[in-house]
Each structure stands twice: as structure tokens, then as C-alpha cells.
Design an enzyme around this catalytic site. Sequence first.
Site, PDB file in Angstrom:
ATOM      1  N   VAL A 292     -34.819 -20.326   4.865  1.00  0.00           N
ATOM      2  CA  VAL A 292     -34.655 -18.887   5.070  1.00  0.00           C
ATOM      3  C   VAL A 292     -34.480 -18.579   6.556  1.00  0.00           C
ATOM      4  O   VAL A 292     -33.637 -17.790   6.961  1.00  0.00           O
ATOM      5  CB  VAL A 292     -35.888 -18.143   4.522  1.00  0.00           C
ATOM      6  CG1 VAL A 292     -35.851 -16.693   4.925  1.00  0.00           C
ATOM      7  CG2 VAL A 292     -35.956 -18.279   3.027  1.00  0.00           C
ATOM      8  N   ASP A 339      10.639  -5.600  24.929  1.00  0.00           N
ATOM      9  CA  ASP A 339      11.961  -5.002  25.119  1.00  0.00           C
ATOM     10  C   ASP A 339      11.842  -3.978  26.234  1.00  0.00           C
ATOM     11  O   ASP A 339      10.747  -3.523  26.539  1.00  0.00           O
ATOM     12  CB  ASP A 339      12.364  -4.210  23.868  1.00  0.00           C
ATOM     13  CG  ASP A 339      12.800  -5.121  22.754  1.00  0.00           C
ATOM     14  OD1 ASP A 339      13.025  -6.302  23.023  1.00  0.00           O
ATOM     15  OD2 ASP A 339      12.912  -4.624  21.629  1.00  0.00           O
ATOM     16  N   ASP A 610      12.975  -5.093  17.245  1.00  0.00           N
ATOM     17  CA  ASP A 610      13.284  -3.997  16.326  1.00  0.00           C
ATOM     18  C   ASP A 610      14.402  -4.338  15.347  1.00  0.00           C
ATOM     19  O   ASP A 610      14.451  -3.818  14.254  1.00  0.00           O
ATOM     20  CB  ASP A 610      13.639  -2.725  17.114  1.00  0.00           C
ATOM     21  CG  ASP A 610      14.635  -3.003  18.229  1.00  0.00           C
ATOM     22  OD1 ASP A 610      15.233  -4.100  18.244  1.00  0.00           O
ATOM     23  OD2 ASP A 610      14.821  -2.121  19.085  1.00  0.00           O
ATOM     24  N   ASP A 614      15.857  -9.911  15.225  1.00  0.00           N
ATOM     25  CA  ASP A 614      14.606 -10.192  15.941  1.00  0.00           C
ATOM     26  C   ASP A 614      13.562 -10.822  15.027  1.00  0.00           C
ATOM     27  O   ASP A 614      12.568 -11.370  15.494  1.00  0.00           O
ATOM     28  CB  ASP A 614      14.010  -8.893  16.519  1.00  0.00           C
ATOM     29  CG  ASP A 614      14.805  -8.404  17.710  1.00  0.00           C
ATOM     30  OD1 ASP A 614      15.461  -9.241  18.354  1.00  0.00           O
ATOM     31  OD2 ASP A 614      14.777  -7.188  17.981  1.00  0.00           O
TER      32      ASP A 614
HETATM   33  P1  ATP Z   1      16.392  -3.769  24.849  1.00  0.00           P
HETATM   34  O1  ATP Z   1      16.128  -2.692  23.865  1.00  0.00           O
HETATM   35  O2  ATP Z   1      16.343  -5.138  24.276  1.00  0.00           O
HETATM   36  O3  ATP Z   1      15.632  -3.617  26.111  1.00  0.00           O
HETATM   37  P2  ATP Z   1      18.930  -2.613  25.213  1.00  0.00           P
HETATM   38  O4  ATP Z   1      18.677  -1.726  24.083  1.00  0.00           O
HETATM   39  O5  ATP Z   1      19.069  -2.028  26.555  1.00  0.00           O
HETATM   40  O6  ATP Z   1      17.879  -3.726  25.313  1.00  0.00           O
HETATM   41  P3  ATP Z   1      21.321  -3.372  23.868  1.00  0.00           P
HETATM   42  O7  ATP Z   1      21.125  -2.210  22.986  1.00  0.00           O
HETATM   43  O8  ATP Z   1      21.488  -4.727  23.276  1.00  0.00           O
HETATM   44  O9  ATP Z   1      20.176  -3.522  24.913  1.00  0.00           O
HETATM   45  O10 ATP Z   1      22.530  -3.057  24.825  1.00  0.00           O
HETATM   46  C1  ATP Z   1      23.103  -4.016  25.661  1.00  0.00           C
HETATM   47  C2  ATP Z   1      24.258  -3.406  26.401  1.00  0.00           C
HETATM   48  O11 ATP Z   1      25.255  -3.003  25.490  1.00  0.00           O
HETATM   49  C3  ATP Z   1      23.894  -2.166  27.186  1.00  0.00           C
HETATM   50  O12 ATP Z   1      23.544  -2.497  28.494  1.00  0.00           O
HETATM   51  C4  ATP Z   1      25.178  -1.356  27.187  1.00  0.00           C
HETATM   52  O13 ATP Z   1      26.000  -1.733  28.255  1.00  0.00           O
HETATM   53  C5  ATP Z   1      25.834  -1.773  25.894  1.00  0.00           C
HETATM   54  N1  ATP Z   1      25.612  -0.773  24.843  1.00  0.00           N
HETATM   55  C6  ATP Z   1      24.432  -0.313  24.400  1.00  0.00           C
HETATM   56  N2  ATP Z   1      24.609   0.576  23.420  1.00  0.00           N
HETATM   57  C7  ATP Z   1      25.927   0.676  23.201  1.00  0.00           C
HETATM   58  C8  ATP Z   1      26.756   1.421  22.294  1.00  0.00           C
HETATM   59  N3  ATP Z   1      26.243   2.245  21.413  1.00  0.00           N
HETATM   60  N4  ATP Z   1      28.091   1.265  22.378  1.00  0.00           N
HETATM   61  C9  ATP Z   1      28.622   0.418  23.269  1.00  0.00           C
HETATM   62  N5  ATP Z   1      27.905  -0.299  24.136  1.00  0.00           N
HETATM   63  C10 ATP Z   1      26.585  -0.190  24.125  1.00  0.00           C
END
Ligand code: ATP
Length: 889
Positions: A292, A339, A610, A614
Site C-alpha cells: 500500500v 510560414d 496549410d 504540406d
Molecule cells: P508562405 O505562406 O509559405 O510564407 P507565400 O504565401 O508568401 O509563402 P506563395 O503563396 O507560395 O508564398 O507565393 C509565392 C510567390 O508567388 C509570391 O512571392 C508571389 O510572387 C507569387 N504569388 C503569390 N500569389 C499569387 C497569385 N495569386 N497569383 C500570381 N502569383 C502569386
Amino acid sequence: MSKPIAEAKFYAMTAEAAVKTLQSDAGRGLSGSEAKKRLGVYGENRLQKGKKTSFAKKFMLQFGDFMVLILLIASAVSFAVSCMQGEANLADPLLILGIVIANAFVGTVQEAKAERALEALRTLSAPHADVLRDGKRAVISAEALVPGDVVYIRAGDVVPADLRLLESMHLQAEESALTGESVPSGKSANAVCDEMCSAAERKNMLFSGTGISAGQGAGIVTATGMQTEMGRIAAMLGDEETPDTPLKLRLRRTGKLIGLLVLGICAVIFLIGLIQKAEPLEMFMISISLAVAAIPEGLPAVVTIVLALGVRRMAAKRAIIRHLPAVETLGSCEVICSDKTGTLTQNKMTVVRCAGAAGELNGQDRDALLSAAALCTSVEGGEKLLGDPTETAIVAAVSDWERLQKQRVKAAEVPFTAERRRMTVVLRTEGGYRVITKGAPEAILPRCTYVLLNGKNVTLTPEMRAALSAKNRDMANDALRVLAAAEKRTEACPETDDAAESGLCFLGLIGLEDPPRPEAAEAVSECKRAGIRPVMITGDQPATASAIAGRLGIENKAVMTGAELESLSDDALLQTVQTCSVYARVSPAHKMRIIKAFRRLKLVTAMTGDGVNDAPALKAADIGCAMGKNGTEVAKNAADMVLTDDNFATIVSAVREGRTVYGNIRKTIHFLMSCNIGEILVVLVSFLLRTPTPLLPAQLLWVNLVTDSLPALALGSDPPQGDVMRRPPTARDSSAFSNGLGFAMAAEGMMIGALALLAFTVGRVFFDADPMQPAVGRTMAFAVLSLSQLVHSYNMRSTGPVLGRGMFKNRGLNISFLICSAWMAGVVVFPQAAALFGSVPLTLTQWGIVAILALLPLPICEMQKRILSRTAKVKNMTSGVKKRVIFNK
Ligand code: ATP
């Protein structure tokens, strides 16, 4: 609809036939009332979690515990022996049984409470579905879906039920969980499959629980809950149990070891006793007392509760734990890879600068550039813009969005992906087609042959390219996210992506500002104080990443790009990750390599994510953190923790909570084990000195199960010591007894044991008429043991001194102290209870002695802590503090 539809083969019908069979309407969906009716027939759309363990079964399971079993067997044997001697002593075994039952009951209630708390959290992170009801789209809980519902899905979603597709655009599903096929399979609403085909071949079906890796579409629900393909497998596999946390496993092992040790000691004592010709019954009583005394019965239940409470507190701070072991892992977190966009920054973008070949653009030129870029977006809405923040920022900056929106008649579109870093639309115009591309400057410039200069298309020279690249770097150095836009006119619609995205005319650069989150810089410095290394991983370009990292205080001397990373061998990467904290132009596949490198270095790593891509990195990380707001369902499913506010600071506060939980579990173990050691010593020493046993089994059990449990629970929810984030992380596989805890437990156990023995001796020598029948001595020992442990519980609150430093700040501990002291006094004062426990009423003098002895643990431990901290300080002054160096900060 009353007939079950599970048998119908929807994949072998056309979409129209499927809608008809399901008595639904592809254009309006089900009506709310019909959906409600069907919910009654088919039940909620969720997998049953095996059979729920009933309260009675949970209660019975408590007796399966190894330590409790030893107790029960021991008391049964003692009863049998007393019967054999013809003096059937029922009181002791019954009392032991009673207390064990009470303990099992408390354990069951606590476990059920912990389970309910966790269940409530599970519904918090439950998936949602985009459904058509009464002709309107609405987002509802996926659990409310019924057969016949029309559901919309797109890349990143987890399919909420089994669906027969009605529409599909480039749709691909990742069905490895169901079919074992690791390559995403293409899906099409138009396919009609063979009746005999397997689930993997049903091109027109989507299955519940699988992920959409690309495209979009709509489908009609054909099966929900356990009727789905996943449900059938789940039914076959049975319940997937919540995994035990590493700490709990270790504790269980320790518990078993203690149990075996006690059995061994009991056997030795028994042998010695026999040689010394002692009474066998007495020997048994001593053995039971020892069992115990030694077994920390309350420990497993307390750990479960402490973890569950921690998880609840984390949820209140916007971090939802999906896997219980993550709570402990968080406490050992050494690296946080995050990110940038939205997690470290606000994701609230505004266009602040525009530039073309002739320099900064203003007025009409600026508007022309932004208008072209705005046409190349997926933004919807007028008053309130809906879409990706980068794109809505561009649209918000143009002068006449309404007119532009009308011009945006898309003939084709190549969507944006993190890998391509650009997006292209082909718009229908009066004379033909207008192709517009926007994206990362280095993804656009090589595709341009011309450049817009003073309203004219001129050939792009190498000098102009260099000047534009320099302009881009200049904007990025100002922490701006830079996008380039280009266009061309064609007569025919380009047939391939390459054809569309070549020979373009460069229009200009757009610089967007995305300010850091106000709380991020503080969270970064908190990380550093806590010995955790913050790492930024972003899709943005190196200069932008470095500038933002600098503003936040993240080490940015070295920046590595995805392309550089690709050229490194695994061993070279191992070196790099030790010094480099900013990674730019990184795609999800690179995240996986970074995680693997950290794992090889044996650093406990948290990683955010996200997107669909990923998911592998989230799974591979020690703590995968998915974004609750902007994250895909696939990412959330793969994560250990979901951040409901997508915020870096939330990870840091979850780490703080994880450390607190771990610290509290250690406090609880410390408390319970030091008390148990004290009890063992009392029994052992008195046996060796051949005095009558100072504590009866029932008394020990009462102290162990009743008066120890409440303070232990209260310690489990102790507020964090102010400095939890000023210490380096605990090593992942460090034992719960490390850092001198084992030594402290032994020393404090000796102190408690000595106090109880002293009380026993004083009572026996000065107050008992017959020292061989030491009723007063036993009562005093019982009282001192129990009360000194209650006082000792306050020592646990801090590894440093507690007197005058918020000693009474834990209200739960104060309340449990009062309740347990009252109980203790009651057991001695009330004659019936006293008879049960073999105690006698004490005089005022005797109570006085008890009080003085019981209070002693406080000054003794206080003195020891002050002396220890002074010697530690002196040592530090002479030898310099040795810190664990994991990396350069
Ligand atoms: P993280 O969220 O990983 O920090 P991020 O969101 O800045 O990164 P991405 O969304 O992959 O990275 O974007 C990478 C690059 O692509 C950006 O730096 C931009 O130049 C270009 N980009 C982002 N969004 C768009 C879009 N909607 N249309 C065209 N080019 C884009």
C-alpha cells in the site's frame, strides 16, 4: 425516403439517374425539411468510434490495474490467513476493498470527465461541407449531411461523404487511405463505370475521408457515416484507440517496476520474519502495508486529468490539439518552422508601389498595370471582395473594378500554384484573345520578349532585364511582396500552357505590403529566451523574406532558396539547417527535406502548413501545426495541432502551456513519490527495529488514496511558474525523474518518514500505557504522516523557495488542504471512523505535537532550497553557467 440506398450502384449510372434515384434536385439540392427527415432515417454522418465503453466497464477496468491487483490479492490472502487462524478478521480487508472501490470510482469519474473534454475538442475541429440546400449554398457541419445532398468540393478539401460526381473540373483525388494507390486518381462526372469495378476504378465517385489534390467539382451524397466505403473499413478494423503519451507509457512501466520491487521486498521480509519466527499474520500485514505504501495508486488517473486540462486550456488559447501526445512533445519543442504569410504577417495586403521599365509608375500608367493584373485574378464580389489576399489587394487598388469585372470573360485559365508561382488567364476580346500572366518576377521575366515602355511594346534588352531585376530586389529589400505582370494579344486561343506563357510583353512590377503581426516580434523573442529557434519558411523571394525576418528578430544573416536547397546533399543540408533560419522560394517538397534534416539532428521540431502538399511535412514533423482559418482540410487532418487564428504567437503560447503541463506532471509525480517513499521507510524501519507496526494498512491506504489525491490533482493545474519560458526545452526522452528529482524525492521521503516515526515514538513512549499496543503512537504517526504530506504539497509549487512568494496562489491546493485536514481530523475525532482506522482520540498536547511535526516540512525544504540556490549561484559565478547550445541565435 425510407428505403436504404446503400445497395444502389451509383457509379454504374449516369449523374441524372443517380440524382433521380436519390430523389434530389441537382439545381436546388434538398430542402431543409427533407434533409431533417433524412437525418432521422440515416443518422449523423460520422464514423462510430467503436462501441463506447460503458461506465460500468470503465469502472471494472480500474481493477485491472497491476498495482490495484496486488492490493486486492494481498488483502484476500490476509483475510484467508486470519480465517485459518480462526479469528476471521473481516474489518481490514473490507476497509481496503472499500477504499479501493472508492478510488476506482473517483478514477472512473475523472477519466470520463477527461474523455468528455477531449470529445468536445474533437467536435471543435470537425470538418465542414459546402452544401446546396433550398437552392442556396451554405457551409454546414459535415455531420449534418444526408444522402441526396448536393456538395461542392475543391482542391484541399477532405471529401465529407461518399459522392457521385455531378460536375468536375480537372478533379484529382488522393485515395491512398482507401485504395492504397499513392498517385492521385483523375475523376470525371461524365464517366459511367462497370457494375463489377472495384472502388479504385470508380472514376465518377469520391469517397469520404479522401483528399482532393486538384481541381473542383460538385457531387451528390450517396452514403454517409458507417455506410460509406471508409465506414465499412472502419467497422472491419474496429476502434482506433487514442495512443498513450510517451510519459504515460513510461509511468506505466515505472508502476509495474515498483509493483514487482514491492513483491520482491515483501518476499524478503517474509523470509526474514520466518527465520526470526515472527507471526505469519503479522508478516502479511506488514507486507500489505508495504504494498500500500509503495504503490502510487493515484498517479495514472492524475496524469490523464492533467493532460486533458492542459488540452482544454490550449483550446481556449486557440490551439486545438488533435493528438494527445503532442501536448508533451510541445514542452520539448526546440525549433519552430513557420510560414511567413498570414502566420508571421497579417495577410492584410496593400499595393504600395508600382514600377515599369521607365521607373516608378503613377496615375494612368499605374492603373493600367493594376487593371491588367486584376483581370488575371479569381476575385469575386464588388462591395466585399472575395478571394486570395494578394489578389484582392490588387483589385482593391484599381479605379474601376466593376467595368473590369464585366470584361473578364475567361476562355482559359492556368491556376496559381506554389510550384509554378504564376497564374495565367486567356480573356476573350473583340478582335481575338488577350493573355495575361502575373506571378513572381523571376517566373515572369524569362517568358517575356517585349517590354512596355512609354505606351509602346519594345524588345526587352539584357540591360533592361537587369534593371527590372534590380528594381524587384530594391522593392523586396523594403519587405514588399513583389508580383510582375505581362500580357500578349493573340488571334487564336493558345492551346497549351507553354504557348500561352511565352513571348509576353512585360508590363511592370507591383509591390505589396503585408505588415508583420504586432504580436509576432514578441513571440519570436519569447522563443529565443526559451531556447527555441524560430525558422521562417516562405514561398516569397529571399530579399522580402530576409527583410521581414529582420523586422521580427529572426536571424537573417543566411538565407537559403529552394533551388539552392535542391542542389545540396542530405549531409550538406544537415550542416545548413544548423545555421540558416530563413528559407525563401521554398515549395512544399522542400519543407519535407528541412524537416528530415532537423529530425536527423534529433531536434524536436514544429512545422506549420496549410496546403494539400504540406500534409507530408506536417505528418513528418514532431508537431504538425495546420492553419484553422486558411488551411485546407487535408492539412488539418495531417496535423497534430490546429491553430484557429493561424498565428505564430499561438504556437508559442501552446509551447508555454505544454511546458506548464509537463512541469505540473513532474510536480505531481514528485509529490506522490516522495510521500510514498516516506511511507515505505516508516514501515521498513519499524520492521527492522522490531517495534509494532506504526501504521495499519487501512491508515496507509487512506493517506495514499484519499488525502494524497486531492493535493496531487490541485498541483496538476498549478499556474505556470513565471519562468517556464526562460528555461531551455526539456529533452524529449528525459525521464520524469531527471534533473535531481529522484534525489529530492528520496530526501524528502526520508524527512516525512522520520517525522512520522518521531511522532510514533513520542506517542508510544510518553502517552501509551502499553508500548506493545501503541494506539496513541499509531494515531499520532497517522496524523503526522497525513498532515505533513499536505503541508509538503506547498513545497512542490516551485523548485525555488515558496514562502512569501505566492505560496497560497493555487486556490485548488488551498481548498484541498482544508478539506483533507478536516477529513483527517474527522477520522481521528469521530469514534466510529476512529474504530475503523484503529485510531484513538488525541489530547490537546498530543495535537500540539502533531501540529508542530506536521508543519516542519515547510521550513526544512525552504532552508534546503535557499542553501542549494546559494551554492548553485556561487558555482555559476566561479565556473560560468553552462547552457545547452543548440544553435546560434
Ligand atoms: P508562405 O505562406 O509559405 O510564407 P507565400 O504565401 O508568401 O509563402 P506563395 O503563396 O507560395 O508564398 O507565393 C509565392 C510567390 O508567388 C509570391 O512571392 C508571389 O510572387 C507569387 N504569388 C503569390 N500569389 C499569387 C497569385 N495569386 N497569383 C500570381 N502569383 C502569386
